[in-house]
Design a protein around this motif. Structure first.
Motif, mmCIF file in Angstrom:
data_model
loop_
_atom_site.group_PDB
_atom_site.id
_atom_site.type_symbol
_atom_site.label_atom_id
_atom_site.label_comp_id
_atom_site.label_asym_id
_atom_site.label_seq_id
_atom_site.Cartn_x
_atom_site.Cartn_y
_atom_site.Cartn_z
ATOM 1 N N UNK A 175 0.812 -1.210 0.000
ATOM 2 C CA UNK A 175 0.000 0.000 0.000
ATOM 3 C C UNK A 175 0.843 1.256 0.000
ATOM 4 N N UNK A 176 2.034 1.204 0.579
ATOM 5 C CA UNK A 176 2.909 2.364 0.627
ATOM 6 C C UNK A 176 3.793 2.486 -0.604
ATOM 7 N N UNK A 177 3.650 1.595 -1.528
ATOM 8 C CA UNK A 177 4.484 1.623 -2.735
ATOM 9 C C UNK A 177 3.869 2.589 -3.739
ATOM 10 N N UNK A 178 4.207 3.850 -3.617
ATOM 11 C CA UNK A 178 3.735 4.894 -4.529
ATOM 12 C C UNK A 178 4.900 5.807 -4.862
ATOM 13 N N UNK A 179 4.731 6.612 -5.883
ATOM 14 C CA UNK A 179 5.772 7.560 -6.288
ATOM 15 C C UNK A 179 5.342 8.949 -5.834
ATOM 16 N N UNK A 180 5.950 9.500 -4.787
ATOM 17 C CA UNK A 180 5.493 10.777 -4.242
ATOM 18 C C UNK A 180 5.666 11.960 -5.189
ATOM 19 N N UNK A 181 6.577 11.853 -6.145
ATOM 20 C CA UNK A 181 6.813 12.980 -7.051
ATOM 21 C C UNK A 181 6.125 12.833 -8.399
ATOM 22 N N UNK A 182 5.372 11.747 -8.599
ATOM 23 C CA UNK A 182 4.693 11.554 -9.884
ATOM 24 C C UNK A 182 3.542 10.574 -9.715
ATOM 25 N N UNK B 82 -0.210 25.166 -10.805
ATOM 26 C CA UNK B 82 -0.982 26.401 -10.908
ATOM 27 C C UNK B 82 -2.323 26.145 -11.594
ATOM 28 N N UNK B 83 -2.339 25.212 -12.551
ATOM 29 C CA UNK B 83 -3.568 24.925 -13.286
ATOM 30 C C UNK B 83 -4.451 23.894 -12.588
ATOM 31 N N UNK B 84 -4.087 23.509 -11.371
ATOM 32 C CA UNK B 84 -4.905 22.570 -10.619
ATOM 33 C C UNK B 84 -4.767 21.138 -11.057
ATOM 34 N N UNK B 85 -3.652 20.796 -11.707
ATOM 35 C CA UNK B 85 -3.421 19.439 -12.210
ATOM 36 C C UNK B 85 -2.100 18.906 -11.644
ATOM 37 N N UNK B 86 -1.961 18.971 -10.328
ATOM 38 C CA UNK B 86 -0.693 18.613 -9.686
ATOM 39 C C UNK B 86 -0.236 17.212 -10.067
ATOM 40 N N UNK B 87 1.062 17.074 -10.254
ATOM 41 C CA UNK B 87 1.658 15.785 -10.606
ATOM 42 C C UNK B 87 2.144 15.026 -9.383
ATOM 43 N N UNK B 88 2.061 15.647 -8.220
ATOM 44 C CA UNK B 88 2.481 14.992 -6.993
ATOM 45 C C UNK B 88 1.363 14.113 -6.442
ATOM 46 N N UNK B 89 1.763 13.089 -5.693
ATOM 47 C CA UNK B 89 0.793 12.221 -5.038
ATOM 48 C C UNK B 89 0.080 12.973 -3.921
#
Length: 317
Positions: free
Chosen positions: A26-33, A224-231
């Motif tokens: 469950x913790x296996x995610x990419x925090x920057x994408x 800024x456009x409300x489409x953040x790429x971060x988790x």
């Protein structure tokens, strides 16, 4: 009587192992994408994340290259719940979103064709810098974008920000959120309601571990456009000494190490429009001049005729 606890202990250990494995998964995610698919390696247990629609593994301790992010946006699943929901006010490049060709390092290749027979040359941030051609179009090198100007317009009704506070908070944002080294944020300009952020990074200044200014600018643009790429569900919220910075418009200008190579054909439509406007203005001016001259001429003729008539009526001496 003692066998019950003895048997229960292995069961508890097994249950703990299964639970721990599930938690690890469950913790296996990419925090920057968040446009990635992640899973644990069966042998090493390491969390591995690949970009959606590709087999390219990314380093989740830093930003993902813009080339791979564009590819993920193009190839994300069309049905079901999309990972990124573009806002209805989303602003894209003049050429629109395309499916880029990336090299082994996730960077743009010099020539892009969008999976078609129409090709063009791009700079290091994937922006077209030549006219379009066929698949034989020569793109000798990937020209680096070394200067990016991000222009923002905040709510004009809001009170003006202190320039020093704005400068400090925006520099901290790029350092902490986008992992961009402070030396690459060259200046922050402000004249209400316009904010300009200058990013500069020459090839000789960039170490292999440094975040590219093109990637940092793209992450910022999507935020800024409300489409953040971060988790995570967190909303992008920029504040200057506690005051919210509400951005209404974003424009990004790219300056390459070499000038673009557009021919005059790209300017044809604009030149035609300018020429048409000039011709119409000249014709209108000539028409007005002719009408004015005719009116004056007619006026003079009437006066002359009237004077001649009066002379004819005078008795001869």
């Amino acid at each position: 009587m003692a066998r019950g606890p003895v048997l229960a202990l292995p069961l508890l250990l097994l249950l703990a192992a299964v639970t721990g494995h599930a938690a690890a998964q469950g913790n296996c995610t990419c925090p920057t994408n968040k446009m990635t698919l992640c899973s644990r390696d069966g042998q090493t247990g390491r969390c591995r994340c690949t970009v959606i629609g590709t087999s390219h593994e990314v380093n989740c301790s830093t930003l993902t290259s813009k080339c791979l992010l564009l590819k993920a946006r193009v190839r994300r699943p069309k049905g079901g719940r999309a990972l990124v929901q573009p806002s209805k006010h989303a602003i894209v490049d003049n050429d629109g979103l395309y499916d880029p060709d990336c090299d082994r390092e996730g960077r743009f290749k010099a020539r892009q064709c969008n999976q078609t027979s129409v090709c063009w040359c791009v700079n290091s941030v994937g922006v077209r810098r030549t006219d379009k051609g066929d698949q034989n179009l020569p793109c000798a090198e990937l020209v680096r974008t070394h200067h990016i100007l991000i222009e923002l317009r905040h709510d004009p009704a809001a009170r003006a920000f202190n320039h020093s506070d704005l400068d400090a908070d925006l520099r901290r944002l790029f350092r902490e959120r986008y992992l961009l080294h402070p030396r690459f944020v060259s200046a922050v300009h402000y004249e209400k309601p316009t904010i300009q952020i200058e990013l500069q990074q020459n090839a000789s200044q960039k170490d292999p571990s440094d975040v590219d200014i093109g990637d940092a600018a793209y992450y910022f643009e999507r935020d800024v456009k409300g489409e953040s790429l971060f988790q995570g569900p967190g909303v992008f919220d920029v504040r200057v000494r506690g005051e919210p910075l509400r951005v209404e418009r974003t424009l990004i200008y790219y300056l390459d190490e070499k000038p673009p190579e557009f021919s005059m054909k790209r300017l044809t439509a604009g030149l035609v429009a300018v020429i048409v406007v000039i011709v119409v203005a000249l014709v209108a001016g000539v028409v007005v001049l002719v009408i004015t001259n005719r009116r004056k001429s007619g006026k003079y003729k009437k006066v002359e005729i009237k004077e001649l008539g009066e002379l004819n009526k005078e008795p001869s001496l």
